[in-house]
Scaffold this motif. Sequence first.
Motif, PDB file in Angstrom:
ATOM      1  N   GLY A   1       0.729  -1.154   0.116  1.00 38.71           N
ATOM      2  CA  GLY A   1       0.036   0.166  -0.191  1.00 38.71           C
ATOM      3  C   GLY A   1       0.722   1.083  -0.138  1.00 38.71           C
ATOM      4  O   GLY A   1       2.044   1.038   0.173  1.00 38.71           O
ATOM      5  N   GLY A   2       0.157   2.317   0.098  1.00 35.32           N
ATOM      6  CA  GLY A   2       0.831   3.743  -0.129  1.00 35.32           C
ATOM      7  C   GLY A   2       0.054   4.981   0.201  1.00 35.32           C
ATOM      8  O   GLY A   2      -1.028   4.786  -0.194  1.00 35.32           O
ATOM      9  N   ASN A   3       0.566   5.677   1.042  1.00 34.87           N
ATOM     10  CA  ASN A   3      -0.358   6.815   1.499  1.00 34.87           C
ATOM     11  C   ASN A   3       0.636   8.182   1.065  1.00 34.87           C
ATOM     12  O   ASN A   3       1.691   8.201   1.605  1.00 34.87           O
ATOM     13  CB  ASN A   3      -0.478   6.672   3.222  1.00 34.87           C
ATOM     14  N   TRP A   4      -0.128   9.199   0.599  1.00 36.53           N
ATOM     15  CA  TRP A   4       0.516  10.528   0.650  1.00 36.53           C
ATOM     16  C   TRP A   4      -0.637  11.498   0.614  1.00 36.53           C
ATOM     17  O   TRP A   4      -1.880  11.026   0.161  1.00 36.53           O
ATOM     18  CB  TRP A   4       1.192  10.710  -0.755  1.00 36.53           C
ATOM     19  N   PRO A   5      -0.414  12.738   0.998  1.00 36.02           N
ATOM     20  CA  PRO A   5      -1.934  13.271   1.247  1.00 36.02           C
ATOM     21  C   PRO A   5      -2.892  13.356   0.022  1.00 36.02           C
ATOM     22  O   PRO A   5      -2.203  14.041  -1.088  1.00 36.02           O
ATOM     23  CB  PRO A   5      -1.027  14.816   1.543  1.00 36.02           C
ATOM     24  N   GLY A   6      -3.859  13.044   0.355  1.00 29.75           N
ATOM     25  CA  GLY A   6      -4.952  13.105  -0.780  1.00 29.75           C
ATOM     26  C   GLY A   6      -5.194  11.704  -1.377  1.00 29.75           C
ATOM     27  O   GLY A   6      -6.120  11.502  -2.180  1.00 29.75           O
ATOM     28  N   PHE A   7      -4.249  10.730  -1.323  1.00 32.79           N
ATOM     29  CA  PHE A   7      -4.137   9.564  -2.128  1.00 32.79           C
ATOM     30  C   PHE A   7      -3.884   8.405  -1.131  1.00 32.79           C
ATOM     31  O   PHE A   7      -2.884   8.188  -0.329  1.00 32.79           O
ATOM     32  CB  PHE A   7      -3.077   9.539  -3.135  1.00 32.79           C
ATOM     33  N   HIS A   8      -4.561   7.397  -1.133  1.00 37.31           N
ATOM     34  CA  HIS A   8      -4.466   6.021  -0.256  1.00 37.31           C
ATOM     35  C   HIS A   8      -4.621   4.924  -1.133  1.00 37.31           C
ATOM     36  O   HIS A   8      -5.518   4.828  -1.524  1.00 37.31           O
ATOM     37  CB  HIS A   8      -5.444   6.284   0.558  1.00 37.31           C
ATOM     38  N   THR A   9      -3.564   4.061  -1.348  1.00 37.98           N
ATOM     39  CA  THR A   9      -3.457   3.171  -2.524  1.00 37.98           C
ATOM     40  C   THR A   9      -3.137   1.765  -1.970  1.00 37.98           C
ATOM     41  O   THR A   9      -2.554   1.607  -1.007  1.00 37.98           O
ATOM     42  CB  THR A   9      -2.557   3.611  -3.622  1.00 37.98           C
ATOM     43  N   TRP A  10      -3.726   0.626  -2.507  1.00 37.61           N
ATOM     44  CA  TRP A  10      -3.402  -0.755  -2.144  1.00 37.61           C
ATOM     45  C   TRP A  10      -3.628  -1.407  -3.582  1.00 37.61           C
ATOM     46  O   TRP A  10      -4.404  -1.501  -4.249  1.00 37.61           O
ATOM     47  CB  TRP A  10      -4.368  -1.269  -0.997  1.00 37.61           C
ATOM     48  N   MET A  11      -2.375  -2.186  -3.594  1.00 35.64           N
ATOM     49  CA  MET A  11      -2.511  -3.288  -4.744  1.00 35.64           C
ATOM     50  C   MET A  11      -2.181  -4.535  -4.142  1.00 35.64           C
ATOM     51  O   MET A  11      -1.471  -5.090  -3.113  1.00 35.64           O
ATOM     52  CB  MET A  11      -1.160  -3.064  -5.628  1.00 35.64           C
TER      53      MET A  11
END
Length: 641
Positions: free
Chosen positions: A329-339
Amino acid sequence: MIITAIAIAGFQVLFSPVVLAENTGAPAEPRLDADTVREWSDRYFQAALENHQLTGAVVGFVQGGELLFSRGYGAADIETGAPADPATTRVRIGSTTKTFTATIIAQLIQEGRIEGVDTPANRYLRRIQLPDNDGTVITLRHLLTHTAGFADRFWFIGADTPVPVPASAEVIESLRPEFARPAGTRVVYSNFGVATLGWIIEDITGQSMEEAMDERIFRPLGMRDTELPVDLAEPEGLGSPGYLDADGLAGPVPFTAINPAIAQTGSIVSTVKDMARYMNAYLGHDGDLGDGVRRAAWAVLAENASGQGRMGMTFFLQDWAGQRVISHGGNWPGFHTWMTLLPDQDAGFFMSILSEPAPESLTTRFLRAARPSLAPPPSAGIASAAATHDQFLAAVFGPRRPMPAAGLDGSPREIAGLYRADRRPFDTVEALSALVFFESPLQVQAADGGVSIAGAAPWRADGQGGWVFDAPTRPRFARMSAPETDQPVLVPDIGIFTFTRVPAWANPKWHAIAIHLLVPLTLLGLLALAWRAPRHRGWPRLGVVGVGIAGAVMTACATLALPAGETLMSSWFAGHATRVTVFVIAANGLLLSAIVTLLAVLSGRLRGGARLLAVTAGIAALAVAVLLLPYNVIGLPVFQG
């Protein structure tokens, strides 16, 4: 300018071990196909939009080498209202970028340009050399699995002024954190470790990370809308998420650039369509990366505790109801992702959630820590895709594990206490972040039938050193053996960081509350400027006035000229140390002034109201200084590596 949301993503989310899932209605017999994913996705994301949990989202599902389902929800741009589109909306995948960096390392091993994962990292580094960790040489395995022992740092994680790439030795050394634990003993997530892998790639290939990723992954897989930005410009076509407060949309999330020197840890911008190609390549389709790369990247290289998540080459390796789950996964302000890759099903699921809880004022943060009932309702905005990933798996495959039988021994009283996350700064002034954000340690208490963790109970002992909670996702904590500490260490399911028990007096939240109450009392020292009696002048007045001035400077550093929601540490995350440096100088001045003031009181030079004023301001100042000691503020602090 780097905003408070970085700290929310970097501290609060990553220090929250469990998000209990809603009832996902898991099927009696697991069935994974496009219809199942569509049904769950529509239900989950539409409800999240209605509940003000996100402003947009894009998702994609691949199986058998095909993109079988993709959809956008809500807005790609909250200012224009453009709808989220899985084919064209570009998103920041955050730390999922780390798997791309690891992929190139795996390719270099296959090519024979790297001997293997147990090779010393310094053999391939040209610009810098890593120091040994208490006699242990740092290897590629350590860097790939977050086991080198580095403390965490958020210094210069973002940038608002140009940073030349490839990074110079001076820049790299300024980013290097101290060691916080012996190498190889624990998996504790480290951006610096993976950043070092990127510098190794550059030193071996002679290419920049941007060139290496484009030549080795993006172009061969046909990822035409994917790039690794290495400048401060906002990528074209990037989604524009919104801040969410308790009432809904509260404004746009400003674009903030990741420091180009560490782009390899989190900078990739992509689309669902392109990420589908990447997932299919790892599953053996659509530009297959090759069995050798896949085996190397997914091999188990480290773990914290049996039954919890393990580490491959940056990939998170888990078991869910008998299914292999390989993810990041990954987090950066405004975007929260998971593969999420599911090799047994020849399938993969990618999501990026456009959302951010609105930044809170200092007053709100204080009330939420001290008297939650008086604080405004919290934002429902999603700040990590980890819980959504778990809910998706629970909906498809059912609970992660069965509930253990009641009555199994877990020795709950032996683990009761406060636990701080080990992914944090230890020996630099950045430890001050715990006070700025009112860090609340994990509370573990004995409870009927098991233990209470973070207020949820009971977690039932499984007889294998773990505790399981009866939620749809069946989260588990495990106790691990950590020979370097005599305190219990707990590991959450994801297994990429640990929590170590600390004494009750070492609770940062209560230190923060006390400091925020005491600093205003130090301002009383400014009243000494009005003293007229001869016996109150000279060094007694100098001490008391010094307390007031130091307290005023500290207050100004923490509050003045800060945009809404930003903090004392915001500029620190962008690589600017001035505000924090002034705060530290003032804090040390506060201690010296407090000593002078209390000596004046003991000398008998102060009488009546002057004495009362000096005692109040002096004791408050001394208490603030003592409370700041564990956060590396008092004395000769270390500002950066």
